[in-house]
Design a protein around this motif. Structure first.
Motif, PDB file in Angstrom:
ATOM      1  N   THR A  48      31.652  -9.052  59.514  1.00 57.99           N
ATOM      2  CA  THR A  48      31.788 -10.202  58.630  1.00 57.99           C
ATOM      3  C   THR A  48      32.724 -11.205  59.278  1.00 57.99           C
ATOM      4  OG1 THR A  48      31.473  -8.792  56.712  1.00 57.99           O
ATOM      5  CG2 THR A  48      32.472 -10.941  56.318  1.00 57.99           C
ATOM      6  N   ILE A  60      35.703  -8.805  60.325  1.00 52.42           N
ATOM      7  CA  ILE A  60      36.133  -7.530  59.753  1.00 52.42           C
ATOM      8  C   ILE A  60      34.926  -6.607  59.570  1.00 52.42           C
ATOM      9  CG2 ILE A  60      38.242  -8.303  58.580  1.00 52.42           C
ATOM     10  CD1 ILE A  60      36.637  -8.781  56.065  1.00 52.42           C
ATOM     11  N   ILE A  61      35.184  -5.293  59.637  1.00 50.56           N
ATOM     12  CA  ILE A  61      34.120  -4.332  59.360  1.00 50.56           C
ATOM     13  C   ILE A  61      34.616  -3.332  58.329  1.00 50.56           C
ATOM     14  CG2 ILE A  61      32.985  -4.496  61.622  1.00 50.56           C
ATOM     15  CD1 ILE A  61      34.443  -1.813  62.308  1.00 50.56           C
ATOM     16  N   ASN A  62      33.683  -2.644  57.737  1.00 51.83           N
ATOM     17  CA  ASN A  62      33.995  -1.612  56.760  1.00 51.83           C
ATOM     18  C   ASN A  62      33.919  -0.260  57.459  1.00 51.83           C
ATOM     19  OD1 ASN A  62      33.998   0.285  54.698  1.00 51.83           O
ATOM     20  ND2 ASN A  62      31.949  -0.274  53.942  1.00 51.83           N
ATOM     21  N   ARG A  64      34.354   3.265  56.577  1.00 50.66           N
ATOM     22  CA  ARG A  64      34.473   4.210  55.468  1.00 50.66           C
ATOM     23  C   ARG A  64      35.454   3.725  54.400  1.00 50.66           C
ATOM     24  NH1 ARG A  64      34.548   7.152  59.834  1.00 50.66           N
ATOM     25  NH2 ARG A  64      36.794   7.453  59.699  1.00 50.66           N
ATOM     26  N   GLY A  65      35.231   2.514  53.956  1.00 43.74           N
ATOM     27  CA  GLY A  65      36.033   1.998  52.854  1.00 43.74           C
ATOM     28  C   GLY A  65      37.284   1.269  53.288  1.00 43.74           C
ATOM     29  N   LYS A  66      37.669   1.446  54.522  1.00 40.58           N
ATOM     30  CA  LYS A  66      38.840   0.733  55.015  1.00 40.58           C
ATOM     31  C   LYS A  66      38.347  -0.502  55.747  1.00 40.58           C
ATOM     32  CE  LYS A  66      43.009   1.714  57.559  1.00 40.58           C
ATOM     33  NZ  LYS A  66      43.608   2.524  58.590  1.00 40.58           N
ATOM     34  N   ILE A  67      38.987  -1.619  55.456  1.00 39.79           N
ATOM     35  CA  ILE A  67      38.546  -2.841  56.119  1.00 39.79           C
ATOM     36  C   ILE A  67      39.421  -3.084  57.332  1.00 39.79           C
ATOM     37  CG2 ILE A  67      38.396  -5.345  55.862  1.00 39.79           C
ATOM     38  CD1 ILE A  67      37.345  -4.877  53.076  1.00 39.79           C
ATOM     39  N   PRO A  69      40.015  -5.268  61.121  1.00 40.68           N
ATOM     40  CA  PRO A  69      39.592  -6.411  61.943  1.00 40.68           C
ATOM     41  C   PRO A  69      39.080  -5.910  63.297  1.00 40.68           C
ATOM     42  CG  PRO A  69      41.993  -6.202  61.948  1.00 40.68           C
ATOM     43  CD  PRO A  69      41.470  -5.117  61.047  1.00 40.68           C
ATOM     44  N   LEU A  98      48.841  -0.466  61.977  1.00 33.76           N
ATOM     45  CA  LEU A  98      47.868  -1.540  62.058  1.00 33.76           C
ATOM     46  C   LEU A  98      46.629  -0.954  62.733  1.00 33.76           C
ATOM     47  CD1 LEU A  98      48.352  -4.555  61.347  1.00 33.76           C
ATOM     48  CD2 LEU A  98      48.614  -4.977  63.782  1.00 33.76           C
ATOM     49  N   VAL A 100      42.989  -1.680  64.359  1.00 34.10           N
ATOM     50  CA  VAL A 100      42.172  -2.770  64.886  1.00 34.10           C
ATOM     51  C   VAL A 100      41.037  -2.163  65.717  1.00 34.10           C
ATOM     52  CG1 VAL A 100      42.136  -4.771  66.428  1.00 34.10           C
ATOM     53  CG2 VAL A 100      44.089  -4.407  64.932  1.00 34.10           C
TER      54      VAL A 100
END
Lengths: 165, 689, 117
Positions: A48, A60-62, A64-67, A69, A98, A100
């Motif tokens: 996204t 950003i990507i998903n 498993r529920g965690k967003i 970058p 963090l 990433v």
């Protein structure tokens, strides 16, 4: 001696010491310390896009529920954009809480490099100017560029530039 | 616990528990201060809390906290035991509250990873002096009672041994000199423990120093000279040796058999020969009573504390469950199946359970406002005391629940509004009397549920706002452009919420400083709420804060912009439609605007704003969504509306930071990440432009 | 492995003691936040050792020691006390406590006491 909780971590760090995950970006082979790597995602999933961020931040990507970058390492090094293909991977690294994702061309292998075989990067004056390299590892005749993850993730530039306008 | 254990989780626990205790203590004090008397239960509670804090702080080596807690504990020990008559309750409350503040402040430092380096010795001295004072006062007035109360319990438990038969054949007399491990503390009681245990095996026990029970200073003697015990027993030397050495904290033991003559001399040296007598301090009746209580005590509600992060994670997982449920129920593979009746029945049931679960998780995150509200008691107390105003706070609806994340944003605004009310709103008692008002002013702090929102109302019966003064100030600061005649009272009063506005001429200690009201406004807006101001001159001011129940889930409208999908919060959408080309206006600078029912709104093309490729060329081709908030309305141009959806709000990763026009992100039913539009931010940006 | 029941009204102390115990090979079988619950749990769990705070709501440590001793006269109980509680510690010993510690204490001291009883 804060054993109780750190013991497990220490042990883990012990076995991970000197191990590096290597990958390709362009023609160069890079390595990052394995302790930072939490996951490797094969292929590129839907990213996204986010407005007003530097070009190398792809969005950003998903996970498993965690967003999380994701950044294109190639673009981070100010190189030309490359198309993604089925060998493209996202390496998820975790530094100071963090997470990433790093988009790289191809993940190679996990190797051991002894401390003695890692030399500091050459001086800027000798024409070397990749500030994200913190050392050069030698394995036989091959050379791996060891990435400085902290610096790779530093957002100084993000904050310094006024992307809002 | 010095360096031997991992500090982090212990510190977290220390901070959490002690802050809770201090909060509880503060409420207790405030609740009882007015009654000018402290019940036994309250004294006990203060004593116990201070004792707990002292112990925990000592374990963590926070000496300044533990010594202060110790001093307060001592004070209340005295009050509990001797019930002095001459006590200034207000002074005692001040002492405890000051102590609470100091400790809270120190804990605050710990929370911020700083050293707890405050010096509590002035407080400790102050408390000790006061304790001396009340001791003297009650000694004068109540000399006899005190003297009777103190030593009574001690002496009757012992008697001096009279029978001293000489040792017989197989019974020998021993002399033991014991040194305890340095720093093990309470050596006299350790000695007592030894003697107590020896009693099962030995007779005719004498020891030096003899005053280990009555005199706690005997520890000094024991540390210097060791603890000497003489006793007779049939046990062999090795057995006795073993008996002693098995005990903890025995550094050295010198044990030998004594000759008879030697015994006589020792006997003379030990002036007081004391033998213990069994006497339980709680009578058997009492024990039985307690035993009966034991069974009734087991029915109490059990509570556990849970890390908020875990709740957030649980919330996320339920959100994912909702998504994965959709993916199962509408799986493309099902298209080929012919008979799905049972499947649909099962998925309906499944969905129902998931929905209930989602509600439950939401409810776990909800916390009552009572803690936040009760904190304000202290604010009211301190301010009225300092400003010499007589103010009573009335709390209504404190049981109203709000999401944990929102509550954190409420404390400061409420405190600020209450300070403002007392400082600026409420008149001095003399002035109130001259106006025929009751000298005791009231501040109401009320919470209630209405629809999907929570209302927090702060109302005072003070002087009310001065409309003319506000207008004058607003114009002087360039905060008001409209002519007077067009202004409603509400609009005038609301200007006090604008940045840079302050009606107070002088800067007082409690409020003012030119910031404040706009911070209230900002804080509330941050959680998606709104502030309303109303006032009646001479009768008081009412400030209403409207707050959503939760931040974690919002009703969103999925909008298509180019190939991307964004979420617009439903609450900010006023209406949506296809614009007619006639109503579109373009000013000389190229800014696009839209006329809607005679009003002109700026148009923001979202695809331009977010730099997304879109096939849209003309405004009339897309969909106009009018969004609004307190500061205005604008038109957003999107490609299409895709439908409503409840979404779980997730923060943007820290790495990304704050993005103009984006408030957060979420996951769509297909698992894709999606951005949530920050409407307030877009409206402000449009205005600045 | 010796089983231990921790009775203390301070969550911080329960946590700290548990960590020390688990680190040193003891098994914490239960925790109680006041004397009454402590006695109740003692009866249910019959641990090898009890660590007992003194100042607690509902029923203090001394009352709890007396009741536990009624359940099991051989119960091993270590009192966790603080400076200034000499009189109370003495009462606890009379009631049947095996030994005691004075806060603040080190991990080594704590384990030494537990091993000595």
């Amino acid at each position: 001696m804060s054993e109780i909780l750190d013991e497990a971590v220490l042990q883990e760090e012990d076995t991970q010491k000197g191990k590096f995950l290597t990958f390709l970006v362009g023609k160069e082979e890079y390595g990052i310390e394995i302790k930072y790597v939490t996951e490797i995602i094969g292929g590129i999933q839907a990213i996204t896009e986010i407005p007003d961020v530097p070009e190398y931040v792809k969005g950003i990507i998903n996970l498993r529920g965690k967003i999380i970058p994701v950044m294109d390492v190639n673009l981070r090094f100010n190189k030309e954009a490359r198309d993604y293909n089925d060998r493209t991977c996202i390496i998820v690294i975790d530094i100071d809480e963090l997470s990433v994702g790093l988009i790289v061309d191809n993940v190679a292998e996990v190797i051991s490099i002894a401390d003695a075989d890692i030399v500091p990067p050459p001086d800027v004056r000798s024409g070397f100017h990749n500030r994200y390299i913190k050392g050069i590892g030698k394995i036989g005749s091959e050379v791996k560029l060891i990435l400085d993850c902290q610096r790779l993730l530093s957002t100084e530039e993000l904050e310094n530039l006024d992307y809002i306008n | 616990m010095d360096k031997s254990l991992s500090k982090e989780p212990m510190l977290e626990m220390f901070i959490f528990e002690n802050l809770q205790l201090l909060e509880q203590l503060e409420q207790t004090i405030l609740a009882h201060e007015k009654e000018r008397c402290l019940e036994n239960a309250v004294i006990n509670e203060i004593f116990r809390i201070m004792h707990t804090i002292k112990g925990s702080a000592a374990m963590m080596m926070y000496d300044s906290i533990s010594s202060l807690a110790h001093a307060i504990e001592d004070l209340f020990f005295y009050i509990r035991e001797f019930h002095p008559d001459e006590m200034d309750y207000s002074k005692i409350c001040d002492i405890v509250l000051d102590g609470i503040d100091f400790i809270k402040n120190e804990i605050g430092k710990l929370e911020e990873d700083q050293e707890a380096d405050g010096d509590s010795s002035p407080f400790v001295e102050n408390i000790e002096q006061y304790l001396l004072l009340i001791k003297e006062a009650s000694a004068n007035s109540n000399l006899i009672n005190e003297a009777a109360a103190r030593p009574a319990g001690l002496q009757k438990k012992f008697y001096i041994s009279t029978s001293k038969s000489p040792p017989t054949e197989n019974i020998k007399r021993y002399h033991a000199l014991i040194y305890f491990t340095p720093g093990c503390e309470m050596e006299n009681i350790r000695a007592f423990n030894l003697v107590h245990k020896l009693k099962d095996q030995a007779d005719q026990i004498d020891y030096l120093p003899a005053d280990i029970i009555e005199n706690n200073d005997s520890v000094e003697f024991i540390r210097e000279n060791g603890f000497a015990v003489i006793f007779t027993t049939h046990l062999q030397q090795e057995a006795i040796n073993e008996l002693f050495m098995k005990e903890a904290f025995i550094d050295s033991l010198d044990l030998r058999v004594m000759e008879d003559e030697e015994w006589e001399i020792e006997q003379l040296r030990a002036r007081n020969q004391i033998i213990l007598e069994e006497e339980p301090s709680v009578s058997n009746n009492e024990v039985r009573e307690i035993g009966a209580n034991l069974h009734s005590g087991s029915t109490r509600q059990s509570l556990i504390s849970v890390n908020v992060d875990k709740l957030d994670r649980l919330m996320d997982m339920v959100g994912e469950l909702v998504i994965s449920e959709t993916m199962v129920a509408f799986n493309p593979d099902l298209m080929t199946a012919t008979k799905l009746e049972n499947f649909h029945k099962a998925t309906r049931q499944h969905r129902k359970i998931i929905n209930e679960m989602q509600d439950l998780v939401m409810s776990i995150r909800m916390v009552p406002l009572s803690m936040t509200f009760r904190k304000m008691n202290r604010v009211v107390r301190d301010m009225s005391k300092k400003l010499k105003k007589n103010v009573e706070m009335v709390i209504i609806g404190e049981e109203t629940e709000v999401d944990k994340n929102i509550i954190e944003h409420l404390s400061d605004p409420i405190m600020h509004l209450i300070r403002n009310a007392i400082d600026h709103g409420i008149e001095s008692p003399e002035k109130r009397a001259s106006l025929g008002k009751s000298p005791a002013a009231r501040v109401y702090l009320e919470a209630k549920n209405e629809g999907g929102d929570v209302y927090i109302i702060i109302r005072d019966d003070g002087a009310g706002l001065n409309k003319d003064k506000i207008l004058e100030r607003a114009r002087a600061r360039g905060l008001m452009q409209k002519p007077d005649s067009n202004l409603s009272d509400g609009e005038i009063y609301s200007t006090i919420l604008l940045p840079g506005f302050s009606t107070c001429e002088e800067i007082s200690e409690f409020s003012g400083r030119g910031v404040g009201m706009d911070v209230v406004h900002k804080n509330i807006e941050e959680v998606g709420g709104a502030v309303l101001v109303d006032s009646t001159p001479g009768q008081g001011t009412t400030i209403t804060m409207k707050i959503p129940l939760t931040l974690a889930i919002i009703n969103g409208m999925r909008v298509k912009v180019g190939n991307s999908i964004y979420i617009l919060p439903i609450t900010s959408i006023k209406e949506s439609f296809k614009a007619k080309p006639d109503n579109i206006i373009v000013d000389p600078d190229g800014n696009e605007m839209l006329m809607v029912r005679g009003e002109c709104y700026p148009v923001l093309r979202l695809h331009q704003k977010f730099r997304i490729e879109s096939a849209l060329k003309e405004i009339a081709e897309g969909i106009i969504v009018i969004v609004q908030n307190d500061s205005g309305s604008i038109c957003l141009l999107v490609d299409a509306l895709l439908g409503e959806q409840q979404v779980v709000v997730k923060a943007l990763p820290k790495f990304i930071g704050k993005i103009a026009g984006i408030s957060a992100c979420t996951l769509l039913a297909d698992g894709r990440a999606c951005l949530i539009i920050d409407v307030a931010n877009l409206i402000i940006l449009a205005k600045v432009k | 492995m010796k089983s231990v029941l921790i009775v203390d009204d301070a969550m911080f102390m329960r946590y700290t003691l548990r960590k020390i115990l688990e680190k040193n090979g003891f098994m914490v079988v239960g925790e109680a936040e006041n004397g009454l619950l402590g006695v109740q749990k003692y009866g249910e769990l019959l641990p090898d050792i009890v660590t007992m705070d003194i100042t607690m709501p509902e029923l203090n440590g001394i009352g709890a020691v007396q009741l536990i001793k009624q359940i099991n006269p051989r119960a091993k109980i270590v009192m966790i006390s603080a400076m200034g509680q000499e009189q109370l510690v003495r009462e606890a010993i009379l009631a049947g406590a095996s030994n005691f510690l004075v806060k603040p204490f080190s991990e080594e001291r704590f384990i030494e006491v537990l091993n000595s009883i």
